[in-house]
Design a protein around this motif. Structure first.
Motif, short mmCIF file in Angstrom:
data_model
loop_
_atom_site.label_atom_id
_atom_site.label_comp_id
_atom_site.label_asym_id
_atom_site.label_seq_id
_atom_site.Cartn_x
_atom_site.Cartn_y
_atom_site.Cartn_z
N GLN A 315 133.26 -64.76 -45.76
CA GLN A 315 132.32 -65.18 -46.67
C GLN A 315 132.22 -63.79 -46.99
O GLN A 315 131.95 -63.19 -47.64
N VAL A 316 131.57 -63.17 -45.40
CA VAL A 316 131.57 -61.60 -45.94
C VAL A 316 132.76 -60.93 -46.19
O VAL A 316 132.36 -59.69 -47.26
N ILE A 320 132.91 -58.30 -50.18
CA ILE A 320 133.36 -56.91 -49.71
C ILE A 320 134.55 -56.47 -50.95
O ILE A 320 134.02 -56.22 -52.08
N LEU A 321 135.31 -57.92 -50.76
CA LEU A 321 136.44 -57.99 -52.16
C LEU A 321 136.46 -57.19 -53.39
O LEU A 321 136.40 -57.64 -54.35
N ASP A 322 134.49 -58.72 -53.52
CA ASP A 322 134.03 -58.72 -55.17
C ASP A 322 133.98 -56.80 -55.43
O ASP A 322 133.51 -56.70 -56.93
N PRO A 333 136.43 -62.11 -62.28
CA PRO A 333 135.45 -60.56 -63.23
C PRO A 333 134.85 -60.09 -61.95
O PRO A 333 134.30 -60.66 -60.98
N ALA A 334 135.52 -58.27 -61.41
CA ALA A 334 134.74 -57.87 -60.42
C ALA A 334 133.02 -57.80 -60.88
O ALA A 334 132.63 -57.65 -61.38
N GLY A 335 132.66 -57.96 -59.17
CA GLY A 335 130.83 -57.68 -59.42
C GLY A 335 130.41 -59.48 -59.57
O GLY A 335 128.64 -58.57 -60.39
N SER A 336 131.16 -60.21 -59.75
CA SER A 336 130.31 -61.22 -60.31
C SER A 336 128.73 -61.47 -60.02
O SER A 336 128.49 -62.23 -60.53
N ASP A 337 128.95 -62.22 -58.07
CA ASP A 337 128.06 -62.50 -57.54
C ASP A 337 126.35 -61.46 -58.01
O ASP A 337 125.77 -62.04 -58.70
N LEU A 338 126.74 -60.37 -58.69
CA LEU A 338 126.11 -59.02 -58.15
C LEU A 338 125.59 -59.02 -59.64
O LEU A 338 124.03 -59.07 -59.74
N ALA A 339 126.28 -59.18 -60.37
CA ALA A 339 126.01 -59.39 -62.11
C ALA A 339 125.09 -61.05 -62.88
O ALA A 339 123.91 -60.64 -63.25
#
Length: 426
Positions: A315-316, A320-322, A333-339
């Motif tokens: 999971q970690v 990171i790959l995100d 999309p990259a950074g989708s969790d943060l978005a």
């Protein structure tokens, strides 16, 4: 992380012990052969049987070196002559071990026949009562998943079966693997609905293909069907174990939804959520496999710890790959969790150093370009590097839990799986 003192010396040096390895080690034809020297016969009891003060590592063709490590605490190593865990506790650059990349095919190969049978059975055990539900299930079954969880069931089943002298897997081992993959698939269908994801492994998600209503029902149906097959295993310990996983899925989703854009979220909370959403199923898979092999409680608990720490490490690494991969590589999309306000390990670490990041996140990326700025801050403030160390720490713990297993191609494949995960962020 455990403390290790000692050093590795090239085979060409002096004061080394000959490993006695042969390039024709037939029983381990595709894998590294390892022998663990024991200095104290008391270390041969229970799960501590492989903990010795010295260790011999014999490398077949994958590496040009054999090496002997002398240390106070047993340092786990990985298959294939790579350096995935050499210097693990000293902050080794992750690129230092990737000279011999590990392919998933390498650890799936030893259970290839088991996985082939599983793939044939999955469609039939889902049931053919409703063509729409079948089509929805086929959409995600065919989306290119690696079948990591059932592979873990087969690998642990075969590794622990050797402890008990079992020659073949039981029908319950195989059914457990099928149940685990059904539960995982059901959770992915529901996750995609909750996350409003349009793509899964580069393909349209079930709710995009069939609508939200069908997707929710398809996930519910697969949870129910897996529960029915689980009850038919008639093992109350495994039934309780897997039932808890389904509860954990819901707990994880609630925990995540209640902490979106919360910059005060702590690392422990992140790890608990990650256990619920990812590691719980993997830990239950590995422990359940050992139970059906008839292993004693000390071994089943070690297999649980292996699965739990491997799941957390996975999971970690995914988190990171995100931040480090492209949309094409991720299949989303990259950074989708943060978005979406889901703050993962890299963000939590970066928040400790960069106050500006908190302001951007708490604004919920209201300004144009603010998401890209936040991603860059996570990268520049050491969030990625500290998350890498966390992934390595959990991987180290997973490897330690395998010490109770006899040496075999199956144990080595379990070690390879841990190393492969770390190589994804090398």
């Amino acid at each position: 992380m455990m403390s290790v003192t000692g050093k590795s010396i090239d085979f060409a040096g002096k004061n080394l012990v000959s490993c006695g390895c042969s390039s024709n080690a037939s029983s381990f034809d595709r894998y590294t052969v390892r022998n663990y020297a024991k200095l104290n016969s008391n270390n041969s009891k229970g799960c501590g049987r492989d903990h010795g003060a010295r260790k011999l590592v014999c490398c077949k063709k994958r590496s040009t070196h054999c090496r002997v490590s002398s240390m106070k605490t047993a340092q786990p190593t990985v298959n294939g002559g790579t350096h995935a865990f050499e210097g693990l506790t000293t902050g080794l650059d992750l690129k230092g071990y990737s000279e011999d990349p590990i392919s998933p095919a390498r650890f799936f190969e030893v259970v290839a026949d088991d996985l082939l049978t599983l793939n044939k059975n999955l469609q039939s055990i889902v049931g053919a009562e409703n063509p729409v539900l079948m089509s929805a299930a086929e959409q995600i079954f065919s989306a290119g998943g690696k079948r990591m969880r059932p592979a873990l069931v087969f690998l642990v089943s075969r590794a622990t079966a050797e402890l008990l002298g079992l020659k073949e897997l039981t029908a319950k081992h195989r059914r457990l693997a099928e149940i685990i993959e059904m539960i995982h698939t059901a959770s992915l269908i529901h996750d995609d609905v909750l996350d409003e994801s349009d793509l899964r492994r580069g393909k349209k998600t079930v709710h995009q293909m069939f609508g939200t209503r069908v997707a929710v029902l398809a996930g519910d149906f697969m949870f129910a069907q897996s529960s029915w097959y689980l009850a038919n295993l008639e093992n109350i310990q495994v039934i309780k174990l897997i039932s808890q996983v389904i509860k954990d899925f819901a707990s994880g989703e609630i925990k995540q939804a209640s902490s979106l854009f919360d910059c005060d979220v702590q690392l422990d909370e992140y790890l608990i959520k990650s256990y619920y959403k990812t590691a719980s199923l993997i830990a239950a898979s590995t422990k359940g496999a050992a139970i059906f092999s008839g292993a004693d409680s000390s071994v089943t608990e070690k297999m649980y710890e292996y699965g739990r720490n491997l799941g957390l490490s996975f999971q970690v690494v995914d988190d990171i790959l995100d931040f480090t991969q492209s949309a094409e590589q991720l299949g989303k999309p990259a950074g989708s969790d943060l978005a979406k306000g889901n703050l993962t390990a890299p963000v939590i670490f970066a928040l400790e150093k960069e106050p500006k990041l908190r302001d951007i996140i708490e604004s919920e990326f209201s300004e144009v370009g603010s998401l890209e700025e936040a991603i860059n801050l996570v990268k520049s403030c050491g969030g990625i590097e500290r998350a890498q160390e966390l992934a390595k720490e959990k991987a180290d713990l997973a490897i330690q839990s395998l010490q109770c297993l006899p040496q075999s191609v199956f144990r080595l494949a379990l070690e390879d799986m841990v190393a492969y995960n770390l190589q994804r962020i090398a």
